[in-house]
Write an enzyme that holds these catalytic residues in place. Structure first.
Site, PDB file in Angstrom:
ATOM      1  N   SER A   1      25.064 -13.361  -1.165  1.00  0.00           N
ATOM      2  CA  SER A   1      25.626 -12.032  -1.231  1.00  0.00           C
ATOM      3  C   SER A   1      24.682 -10.925  -0.756  1.00  0.00           C
ATOM      4  O   SER A   1      25.125  -9.822  -0.495  1.00  0.00           O
ATOM      5  CB  SER A   1      26.044 -11.733  -2.676  1.00  0.00           C
ATOM      6  OG  SER A   1      24.907 -11.714  -3.512  1.00  0.00           O
TER       7      SER A   1
ATOM      8  N   SER B   1      21.872 -16.318  -3.078  1.00  0.00           N
ATOM      9  CA  SER B   1      22.224 -15.033  -2.465  1.00  0.00           C
ATOM     10  C   SER B   1      21.081 -14.320  -1.752  1.00  0.00           C
ATOM     11  O   SER B   1      21.324 -13.352  -1.030  1.00  0.00           O
ATOM     12  CB  SER B   1      22.814 -14.094  -3.523  1.00  0.00           C
ATOM     13  OG  SER B   1      24.152 -14.443  -3.774  1.00  0.00           O
TER      14      SER B   1
ATOM     15  N   LYS C   1      19.296  -3.795  -2.573  1.00  0.00           N
ATOM     16  CA  LYS C   1      20.692  -4.233  -2.693  1.00  0.00           C
ATOM     17  C   LYS C   1      21.430  -3.295  -3.640  1.00  0.00           C
ATOM     18  O   LYS C   1      20.854  -2.820  -4.627  1.00  0.00           O
ATOM     19  CB  LYS C   1      20.698  -5.669  -3.210  1.00  0.00           C
ATOM     20  CG  LYS C   1      22.042  -6.367  -3.212  1.00  0.00           C
ATOM     21  CD  LYS C   1      21.864  -7.822  -3.661  1.00  0.00           C
ATOM     22  CE  LYS C   1      23.175  -8.591  -3.689  1.00  0.00           C
ATOM     23  NZ  LYS C   1      22.962 -10.006  -4.093  1.00  0.00           N
TER      24      LYS C   1
END
Lengths: 506, 503
Positions: free
Chosen positions: B186, B210, B111
């Site tokens: 996310s 997330s 990420k």
């Protein structure tokens, strides 16, 4: 302090002390003063995204030690907090400090040496925090630059209660805090380098109504003398305002030591909102009672007690005791010299006169003295025994600062330099003969009855001896030589006189 | 067990509890079903690490236009690392390699809020659109120490704030199962890259769901570890007391091998801790909290939990209904605490030392305000304002203080529940992946998506998102297993039991 206006002074100090850790409080960067800008900075100091603080255990220990030295209670659990505000010298946008749950609370110190007698003042709290960076304004004509070296230097903020009533008390509080923290080794406490700083809070109490006045904070107070002057100046300023029927405004002012006055920095109509909350990156700080007790045992003798001991038990004059009870390097040198056999008063005299003069001239700090008290004791022993004159001792001392061999064996050094006192005999006679031979005119004058010529010749002989001769013995040798061969004098002056009249009282 | 084993309320729900999740329909088959299988092929020199990494880079280059999983590739670095892996493999016996570097040469991605030295790390924000960190996150270093090769940085909601990966300044991630749908957030890129078959392993971060929610939306496994299990050093902070990096994978065994290599105390993160797993129960018992079922607005999620209950009972694991009333406090407490911490964490982005610097403004304060206004997107600004408000003098007790108390109550309620049962089974999300744009203008609707996942975050507990079937339209649905602190291995074992029960 009633100044005839019906107001009395109320003052409290906030003192910031940089803790003498090897590394910074939240990262592994060296904690050092005076390096090139931004050479002591890492992702944590620079507040780079993703970097995290880790609390330095040594900083916590020093903070506890400092708290104990100020008679504080050490809380078994304390919490680091974030103080949020924007300023370019603070890269994270918040300062990591302590707020509702500080490490040290409820301390006090005794202010002695005051004309009105000793007074106890309270310490409300002392908490651990990080320092911010430094802004360099227009250093290169390019606007403002940021130096992050100071970011994360460990600070202890000591919050004194508004218990001070005179400017002298404010200064004395600063000195005592310095004395105590310096003695524990938690900080070098150098106001000129900023490792000890004070913010001064001053207000006036209306004695008739008992009403406290508006508090004004003064920053940039960078010396002990400035603390006293800033408090006095602010009290006068507020009295003038009130005397003229005005109102004191809540503000922060900046002390200008050159002008001896403060000027406004910013108005504070309301409290700043720093939106404190517990620092989620650092777990609560826990300190067990055993650890506190272990640190308490590390507390040293403080200068005030030490001064009393030097005076009452070691027989020093109070002025000497005051001079030698701090900084720690001086006290250590003095005590180790005494422990190695030097007489306290001789050691005190020699330190006060010779060692301090050398340090001043060479611009050195007492901590820079490269030899121990044992060396000093050996040197003083030679002086005390009459083998070395004070002027010779001074020369040897200078060598001791430069050469560890000289420091290890001061008397040997004196001998190498020909400084050992020649107490008569061939040595002095040879010297006298050399001087006489070098100055035939003066010899003739003397024989012609001009006594002034003898003073001249003695002066030349003393110079030749470079302090290594007893003046009386040298004078006798000179007379002997000038009046032809005669019997040798055994005349020696006493050792006490040799050492400059300061005998060993013990 | 009538309460939870009620008849399926959605006849169109299609149960599917794979141990190895397939890539989304229509996506090219990967070189191997999962990372363990690929690592094994590489060790057998069936293909080289360089070939495997180049294959991943090519797939992304060819197909990621449809999904926007990646914000950037580090192709040169990855190929270099792959060659290193090949050299290392040639010097090691297969057995040694498996033990020392279980994923040697396996392409992976992280990420974009995890720092990788010398590689742009944007957090999906204009603020950091050109930021290149000078150091690598501990968690990424640990992933690479297992032999995995990071090929690039994955798309995400800006600063990890969001549940749809739509707030990224480079555009939304699209769900490989239905490209008009969100991938969740996310860590949307981290989940979608697995579903698309680009890489078999990824790292995400989970603050309030997330990792788990996008894993569920994309039909893959996602693990939010116990708070403190994985180092946060180098993870760009959103809400420090909740943030936790974690792994995503297509198989349970990948997570079982990967997770132990990622955890452990990091001297650079004071909140990281050495794992201390509780004893494994001899006869485990599961619980289903009614509040989580009630929160599921889509029947397929309730049906998936019922199916999980049926499977657990078939495997001899008793399932008890229970109630966690503090669940209603979770979303409000979470948004207050997370926003409060975010408002402080994001104040370092002032444009002074790095990051976006506006050309507008005369004074320092104006320039700083302009840089932040231009650099941050709407959702980030909203949370900074919200967080600043809830910490303000006069409001702090009412909001931040109460939220802290609620968090304590939530923690305590989980503690009590784990006195009765060994793990909890809940839907991972209230509904399957929603349409792009559907909720982005309605923050309350978006925030309520977190109802199933924020509880374990507030309590610091581990939670595993497990693929559990599909809706009639073929959208994945996921369930969540929640356990006491440090029970990750146990949760993975329970998920394995679910997969092993015959349909």
């Amino acid at each position: 302090m009633n100044r005839g206006t019906g107001h009395s002074l109320v003052c409290g100090l906030e003192i910031h002390v940089e803790l003498a850790t090897r590394t910074k409080v939240l990262c592994a960067c060296p904690n050092r003063f005076g390096a090139e800008p931004n050479t002591l900075a890492c992702p944590v100091c620079a507040g780079l995204p993703g970097a995290l603080p880790v609390l330095n255990a040594e900083a916590v220990r020093l903070a506890v030690l400092a708290g104990l030295a100020l008679d504080c209670t050490i809380r078994s659990r304390s919490v680091m907090a974030r103080k949020n505000y924007f300023y370019p010298d603070m890269p994270k946008g918040y300062q990591i400090t302590q707020y509702e749950e500080p490490l040290c609370v409820d301390g006090s110190i005794l202010l002695d040496d005051l004309p009105g007698g000793p007074r106890r003042v309270r310490i409300e709290r002392a908490h651990l925090e990080e320092d911010a960076g430094k802004l360099l304004h227009d250093a290169f004509g390019t606007g403002t630059l940021v130096d992050l070296n100071r970011c994360g230097v460990p600070l202890l903020e000591i919050v004194g209660a508004p218990d001070l009533r005179t400017p002298e008390e404010a200064r004395r509080m600063m000195e005592i805090v310095r004395d105590r923290l310096e003695a524990c080794g938690v900080s070098d406490c150098r106001m000129e380098e900023g490792s000890l700083r004070a913010d001064v809070n001053v207000s006036l109490l209306d004695e008739a109504t008992g009403q406290f006045g508006t508090r004004v904070e003064i920053k940039n107070v960078n010396s002990f003398r400035a603390v006293e002057r800033a408090v006095a100046s602010e009290a006068r300023r507020q009295e003038r305002i009130l005397g003229a029927g005005g109102r004191v405004v809540r503000e922060t002012r900046l002390w200008d030591d050159g002008r001896g006055e403060s000027r406004p920095m910013r108005r504070k109509e309301t409290d700043d909102d720093y939106r404190y909350f517990p620092e989620p990156d650092l777990p609560a700080l826990r300190i067990g009672p055993e650890e506190v007790e272990a640190l308490r045992r590390r507390l040293p003798e403080f200068p005030a007690e030490r001064r009393r001991r030097y005076r009452d038990e070691m027989g020093l004059l109070d002025a000497d005791a005051l001079l030698l009870c701090r900084p720690p390097a001086v006290a250590r040198l003095f005590e180790s010299a005494c422990a190695a056999g030097a007489s306290p008063r001789a050691a005190a005299d020699f330190l006060r006169v010779e060692v301090f003069r050398h340090l001043n001239r060479a611009g050195l700090d007492p901590a820079d003295v490269p030899f121990g008290g044992e060396s000093l004791a050996r040197l003083l022993a030679a002086v005390g025994a009459g083998r070395l004159a004070p002027v010779g001792a001074r020369r040897v001392l200078e060598r001791m600062f430069e050469d560890s061999g000289a420091a290890a064996d001061p008397e040997g050094e004196a001998e190498r330099q020909g400084l050992l006192i020649r107490s008569g005999g061939v040595g002095l006679d040879d010297l006298a003969r050399r001087v006489a031979a070098a100055h035939p005119a003066a010899c003739q004058d003397l024989r012609a009855g001009k006594e002034k010529a003898f003073s001249f010749l003695l002066g030349q002989a003393m110079r030749e001896a470079r302090g290594g001769a007893d003046p009386k013995a040298l004078a006798e040798a000179l007379r002997r030589v000038l009046s032809g061969p005669g019997h040798e004098s055994a005349g020696l002056t006493g050792p006490a006189e040799q050492a400059g009249g300061k005998g060993d009282p013990a | 067990m009538t309460a939870v084993a009620a008849p399926r309320t959605d006849p169109s729900y299609r149960p599917f509890f794979p141990a190895v999740a397939p890539v989304a329909p229509g996506c090219p088959a990967p070189l191997a079903p999962d990372a363990v299988a690929l690592a094994s092929r590489l060790r057998q020199r069936d293909l080289s690490c360089e070939e495997a990494v180049r294959d991943a880079l090519e797939r992304v280059g060819r197909d990621d236009g449809q999904y926007s999983c990646f914000l950037g590739l580090c192709a040169d670095r990855a190929v270099e690392k792959a060659r290193e892996a090949d050299r290392r493999l040639s010097g090691l016996a297969a057995d040694e390699a498996r033990h020392a570097f279980p994923f040697l040469g396996v392409p992976a991605a992280v990420k974009d809020n995890l720092c990788l030295e010398g590689v742009r790390t944007t957090c999906g924000s204009r603020m950091l659109s050109s930021y290149v960190p000078p150091y690598t996150a501990t968690t990424v270093s640990r992933l690479e120490a297992l032999g995995a090769v990071v090929i690039g940085k994955l798309n995400m909601d800006e600063f990890a704030m969001g549940a749809s990966s739509e707030t990224s300044f480079l555009g939304p991630v699209r769900n490989p199962h239905a490209t008009d749908r969100v991938a969740g957030g996310s860590s949307g890129g981290s989940a979608a890259a697995l579903a698309a078959g680009f890489v078999p392993l990824s790292l995400g971060s989970d603050t309030g769901g997330s990792i788990r929610q996008p894993a569920a939306f994309c039909g893959v496994f996602g693990l939010k570890p116990t708070y403190g299990a994985m180092s946060r050093y180098g993870l760009v902070a959103y809400a420090s007391s909740l943030d936790q990096p974690g792994p995503l994978a297509r198989s349970l065994r990948d997570l079982s091998v990967l997770f132990p290599g990622l955890v452990g105390r990091d001297p650079r993160d004071a909140t990281s801790r050495a794992p201390s797993p509780p004893p494994v129960p001899d006869a485990p018992r599961a619980g289903v909290p009614e509040e989580y079922l009630a929160a599921s607005t889509h029947p397929a999620l309730r049906a998936a939990v019922s199916e999980a209950v049926r499977r657990l009972e078939a495997a001899g694991i008793p399932v008890l209904p229970l109630s966690l009333p503090a669940t209603r406090l979770c979303v409000p407490a979470y948004y207050i605490l997370a926003s409060a911490e975010a408002s402080s964490n994001l104040s370092r982005f002032d444009g002074v030392r790095y990051g976006h610097r506006s050309a507008a403004g005369e004074t320092l304060a104006e320039r700083c305000a302009a840089s932040r206004t231009e650099g941050f997107g709407l959702e980030v600004r909203r949370r900074i304002l919200l967080g600043t408000f809830v910490l303000s003098a006069g409001y702090q007790d009412q909001y931040y203080g109460r939220a802290q108390k609620a968090r304590e109550a939530i923690r305590e309620e989980f503690r009590r529940a784990f006195g009765t049962v060994d793990f909890l089974v809940t839907p991972a999300t209230p509904e399957p992946a929603f349409r792009i744009g559907e909720k982005i203008t309605d923050p309350i609707a978006m925030y309520s998506q977190d109802i199933c996942t924020v509880g374990p975050s507030l309590a610091g507990l581990p939670a595993l998102s497990v693929p559990a079937g599909h809706t009639a339209e073929g959208l994945p649905v996921g369930i969540q297993l929640i356990g006491p602190a440090w029970s990750e291995a146990f949760l993975l074992a329970m998920a394995q039991r679910l997969a092993e029960v015959p349909a």
